[in-house]
Enzyme design. Sequence first.
Site, mmCIF file in Angstrom:
data_model
loop_
_atom_site.group_PDB
_atom_site.id
_atom_site.type_symbol
_atom_site.label_atom_id
_atom_site.label_comp_id
_atom_site.label_asym_id
_atom_site.label_seq_id
_atom_site.Cartn_x
_atom_site.Cartn_y
_atom_site.Cartn_z
ATOM 1 C CB ALA A 293 -1.239 -0.050 1.734
ATOM 2 C CG ASP B 58 13.386 -5.328 -8.395
ATOM 3 O OD1 ASP B 58 13.566 -5.635 -6.267
ATOM 4 O OD2 ASP B 58 15.216 -5.215 -8.399
ATOM 5 C CB SER B 59 14.159 -0.023 -4.466
ATOM 6 O OG SER B 59 12.616 -0.964 -3.553
ATOM 7 N N GLY C 25 12.002 -2.103 5.741
ATOM 8 C CA GLY C 25 12.742 -2.493 5.291
ATOM 9 C C GLY C 25 14.443 -1.499 5.806
ATOM 10 C CG ASP D 108 13.370 3.343 4.834
ATOM 11 O OD1 ASP D 108 13.781 3.850 4.016
ATOM 12 O OD2 ASP D 108 11.850 3.544 4.406
#
Length: 203
Positions: free
Chosen positions: A12, A74-75, A158, A160
């Site tokens: 989301a 994609d990261s 992730g 962060d």
Amino acid sequence: MSGKILVASRNAKKLGELRRVLAAAGIDGLEVIGLDEVPEFPETPETGATFEANAIVKAVDGAAATGLPCVADDSGLEVDALNGMPGVLSARWSGRHGDDDANTALLLGQLADVPDERRGAAFVSACALAIPGQDTVVVRGEWRGRIVREPRGDNGFGYDPVFEPEGEQRTSAELSPQEKDAASHRGRALAQLVPALAELARG
């Protein structure tokens, strides 16, 4: 003409990010939908050696299965001291896909002896836009910073909480969603797709 655009994700936060990018660019007439809103289709495994390769496969699959224009990203995180790893393996660095805490803990353990001046890193995002019957466009955004020693902040996901962007004293997880959009790797990549998305909206 109002059209739909598929984001090849069930996340989301990624859908919200594209909606905010479109709104900020003044693009209306494109309804952003995610994979949960279209019939299921077989998804090719993400086995590409680059972010770009994985993003293209996801976007082309989505466009082919639904007939809709499809954006896929994609990261991941490239850490200088780890020769650019975890890279495309970012989501499954600890061996279990999407276990953010385990991935982050493993990364911090691997960097435990690395001095502060050598903890440089970049979040990288490749975004692909596949439009049925047209060439697929792929763009790349990078967000440089460094890896801190302890997780901080509750925003984001992730890696962060351990990524401190250049020029910041806060981690990515301590920034507001709007601040993050303006600077982040995915925000930078999506911004490069705005001209193509504006054309789609004009239909």
